[in-house]
Design an enzyme around this catalytic site. Structure first.
Site, PDB file in Angstrom:
ATOM      1  CD1 TRP A 189      -2.609   1.815   0.441  1.00 38.90           C
ATOM      2  CD2 TRP A 189      -1.294   2.522   2.120  1.00 38.90           C
ATOM      3  NE1 TRP A 189      -2.949   3.121   0.729  1.00 38.90           N
ATOM      4  CE2 TRP A 189      -2.157   3.581   1.754  1.00 38.90           C
ATOM      5  CE3 TRP A 189      -0.368   2.736   3.143  1.00 38.90           C
ATOM      6  CZ2 TRP A 189      -2.127   4.832   2.374  1.00 38.90           C
ATOM      7  CZ3 TRP A 189      -0.342   3.982   3.769  1.00 38.90           C
ATOM      8  CH2 TRP A 189      -1.216   5.015   3.377  1.00 38.90           C
ATOM      9  CD  GLU A 232      -4.583  -1.474   1.949  1.00 41.85           C
ATOM     10  OE1 GLU A 232      -3.396  -1.622   2.316  1.00 41.85           O
ATOM     11  OE2 GLU A 232      -5.502  -1.222   2.741  1.00 41.85           O
ATOM     12  CE  LYS A 234      -6.522   5.838   2.435  1.00 38.85           C
ATOM     13  NZ  LYS A 234      -5.630   5.933   3.579  1.00 38.85           N
ATOM     14  CG  ASP A 265      -8.593  -0.958   4.462  1.00 42.43           C
ATOM     15  OD1 ASP A 265      -9.656  -0.538   4.953  1.00 42.43           O
ATOM     16  OD2 ASP A 265      -7.505  -0.897   5.065  1.00 42.43           O
ATOM     17  CG  HIS A 268      -8.835   1.702   1.727  1.00 40.86           C
ATOM     18  ND1 HIS A 268      -7.552   1.358   1.378  1.00 40.86           N
ATOM     19  CD2 HIS A 268      -8.751   2.203   2.982  1.00 40.86           C
ATOM     20  CE1 HIS A 268      -6.728   1.609   2.377  1.00 40.86           C
ATOM     21  NE2 HIS A 268      -7.435   2.110   3.368  1.00 40.86           N
ATOM     22  CG  HIS A 292      -5.873  -4.442   5.064  1.00 40.59           C
ATOM     23  ND1 HIS A 292      -5.004  -3.387   4.927  1.00 40.59           N
ATOM     24  CD2 HIS A 292      -5.100  -5.547   5.179  1.00 40.59           C
ATOM     25  CE1 HIS A 292      -3.761  -3.844   4.946  1.00 40.59           C
ATOM     26  NE2 HIS A 292      -3.786  -5.149   5.088  1.00 40.59           N
ATOM     27  CG  ASP A 300      -9.470   4.484   5.659  1.00 40.10           C
ATOM     28  OD1 ASP A 300      -9.881   3.456   6.228  1.00 40.10           O
ATOM     29  OD2 ASP A 300      -8.327   4.582   5.176  1.00 40.10           O
ATOM     30  CG  ASP A 302      -7.761   2.685   9.697  1.00 43.33           C
ATOM     31  OD1 ASP A 302      -8.046   1.607   9.161  1.00 43.33           O
ATOM     32  OD2 ASP A 302      -7.141   3.596   9.098  1.00 43.33           O
ATOM     33  CG  ASP A 332      -5.174  -1.505   8.159  1.00 41.15           C
ATOM     34  OD1 ASP A 332      -4.567  -1.001   9.131  1.00 41.15           O
ATOM     35  OD2 ASP A 332      -5.160  -1.005   7.009  1.00 41.15           O
TER      36      ASP A 332
HETATM   37  C1  RNT Z   1      -3.901   2.793   4.717  1.00 41.45           C
HETATM   38  C2  RNT Z   1      -3.955   1.339   4.450  1.00 41.45           C
HETATM   39  C3  RNT Z   1      -2.809   0.522   4.957  1.00 41.45           C
HETATM   40  C4  RNT Z   1      -2.330   0.910   6.335  1.00 41.45           C
HETATM   41  C5  RNT Z   1      -1.398  -0.088   6.968  1.00 41.45           C
HETATM   42  C6  RNT Z   1      -0.667   0.497   8.136  1.00 41.45           C
HETATM   43  O1  RNT Z   1      -5.063   3.443   4.434  1.00 41.45           O
HETATM   44  O2  RNT Z   1      -5.154   0.814   4.945  1.00 41.45           O
HETATM   45  O3  RNT Z   1      -3.107  -0.814   4.864  1.00 41.45           O
HETATM   46  O4  RNT Z   1      -3.393   1.134   7.210  1.00 41.45           O
HETATM   47  O5  RNT Z   1      -0.564  -0.627   6.043  1.00 41.45           O
HETATM   48 ZN    ZN Z   2      -5.388  -1.292   4.858  1.00 36.51          ZN
END
Ligand code: RNT
Ligand code: ZN
Length: 424
Positions: A189, A232, A234, A265, A268, A292, A300, A302, A332
């Site tokens: 990523w 990955e 986004k 993810d 994302h 993820h 996003d 987290d 994640d």
């Molecule tokens: C960022 C991505 C990525 C990170 C990690 C730390 O938006 O989701 O995967 O969160 O690699």
């Molecule tokens: Zn991620």
């Protein structure tokens, strides 16, 4: 047998009966759930700061908020916290590392020169605790990405630095894979993108594709037995709102054309898009994908993974479609506003709950109703499934796996906070 164990057993016997009536074998479900691997992200333990001497932390739109005391500041503290966390989590676990968790032991060495030696403490830890390792190049939190670009940078020197970093990470992943006898999943990523509308959208994407190609070409002798690569996508990040180089279409196209895994993810995508609906679509074209699992709250963000409908639906999709082995699962998220060990334990236990629950769903029955055209009964069946006695089965699952039952884990975390975290 303690009084509490007896109570769990009673509840379990009742639950087993109720599930059996619906054609579901709870013993089989527990067995299947215990084989489903969840890759646990090391970065929940220290707010994504990492262990390098001049630890750069996050950049490129990812951000940990909160300043709860007790953050792990060294590799040893992080490993200690991780061990504590996994002692309270049932199911099969992997440990997911980022390159920024290299331990340099005073040496001056940059990310374009890392080898497995910088991860020897992690490797020893993994071996000792029978955990397989996954890995991630770290394309953020470093002076060479200060302008927001890494592999797609127009700055030749920086781009070359990050290409070399990618190669080193594949070599390190190979060392992990050889040690553990199962593939190390490496997730690529990168935060590359613009805050405002670009004048040139094409060149950065062409540079990213070429840079990834160069990494994989130069390290093509690495076997898929040892390393599986994922890319990955986004949509956007804070400060990277208008344009992300590695967008959904770019990464999907890359994964399909280059035989890589696509990383989805859950934070994302546009808020009404559902990763649960994407799995069966992309798997028509890709052998495998990496998840993820995160929890976006309005963006996003987290947040810690909870048992919500969409995440449960993702696990249902995997189980009902028999995608185990094709959909690899990593978590994640990062929350520094609550006890970090608790954040780990809750997020992963919640994922494990949803996995077990997916194996307890009457999938075959629901499919039969669907093919018979009885959508009334399908909906009724899906709703009734929510009302099944899941709790006692989960408790028994935890008991069998020797991890705390119910909220007993919280008492343990509080004690650990008192004894260990509060002294940091
Ligand atoms: C960022 C991505 C990525 C990170 C990690 C730390 O938006 O989701 O995967 O969160 O690699
Ligand atoms: Zn991620």
């Amino acid at each position: 047998m303690s009084a509490n164990e007896k109570r769990i057993l009673n509840g379990f016997e009742y639950a087993k009966d109720v599930y059996a009536e619906k054609g579901v074998d709870v013993e089989k479900a527990m067995e299947a759930a215990s084989k489903f691997a969840v890759s646990m992200h090391c970065w929940q333990g220290d707010d994504v700061i990492g262990l390098e001497a001049d630890a750069g932390g996050t950049s490129g739109g990812i951000q940990t908020t909160g300043n709860y005391p007790g953050r792990a500041r060294t590799g040893d503290e992080l490993r200690q916290d991780f061990l504590k966390a996994i002692s309270m989590i049932p199911g099969k676990k992997k440990l997911n590392l980022h390159a920024s968790y290299a331990e340099l032991h005073g040496k001056k060495i940059d990310r374009d020169q890392y080898t497995a030696e910088q991860f020897s403490d992690w490797m020893a830890f993994a071996k000792e605790n029978k955990l397989a390792l996954d890995f991630n190049p770290t394309y953020f939190g470093h002076p060479a990405v200060a302008d927001g670009f890494s592999l797609a940078s127009a700055n030749e020197k920086n781009r070359r630095f990050w290409i070399e970093h990618g190669k080193r990470c594949r070599e390190i992943g190979e060392a992990f894979g050889k040690m553990q006898g199962e593939p190390c999943v490496i997730n690529f990523w990168m935060p590359d993108g613009y805050k405002d509308t670009p004048a040139d959208t094409d060149s950065p994407r062409a540079r990213l594709v070429a840079a990834l190609d160069e990494i994989f070409e130069a390290t093509k002798n690495i076997s898929r037995q040892h390393v599986l690569d994922a890319v990955e996508s986004k949509l956007f990040g804070i400060g990277v709102e208008s344009y992300t180089v590695g967008s959904g279409e770019l990464m999907l196209g890359y994964a399909i054309s280059r035989g890589k895994l696509l990383t989805l993810d859950t934070g994302h995508f546009h808020p009404t898009e559902q990763v649960s609906d994407k799995l069966s679509a992309v798997l028509q074209f890709l052998p495998q994908v990496l998840l993820h699992i995160s929890r976006p709250v309005r963006w996003d963000s987290d947040h810690v993974v909870i048992w919500d409908n969409e995440t449960a639906r993702i696990f249902n999709e995997i189980v009902a479609n028999h995608y185990e082995g094709r959909v690899l699962c990593a978590l994640d998220y990062f929350d520094a506003s609550i006890n970090r060990v608790a954040a780990w334990v809750m997020g992963v236990r919640n994922a494990q709950k949803m996995i077990l629950s997916a194996y307890l769903a009457p999938n075959e029955k629901l499919r039969a109703l669907e093919y018979a055209g009885d959508f009334t009964s399908r909906l009724a069946g899906q709703e009734e499934a929510k009302n099944m006695p899941f709790g006692p089965v989960w408790d028994m699952y935890c008991l069998k796996q020797n991890v705390p039952v119910g909220d007993a884990w919280l008492t343990e975390v509080k004690q650990y906070e008192k004894d260990v975290l509060s002294k940091r």
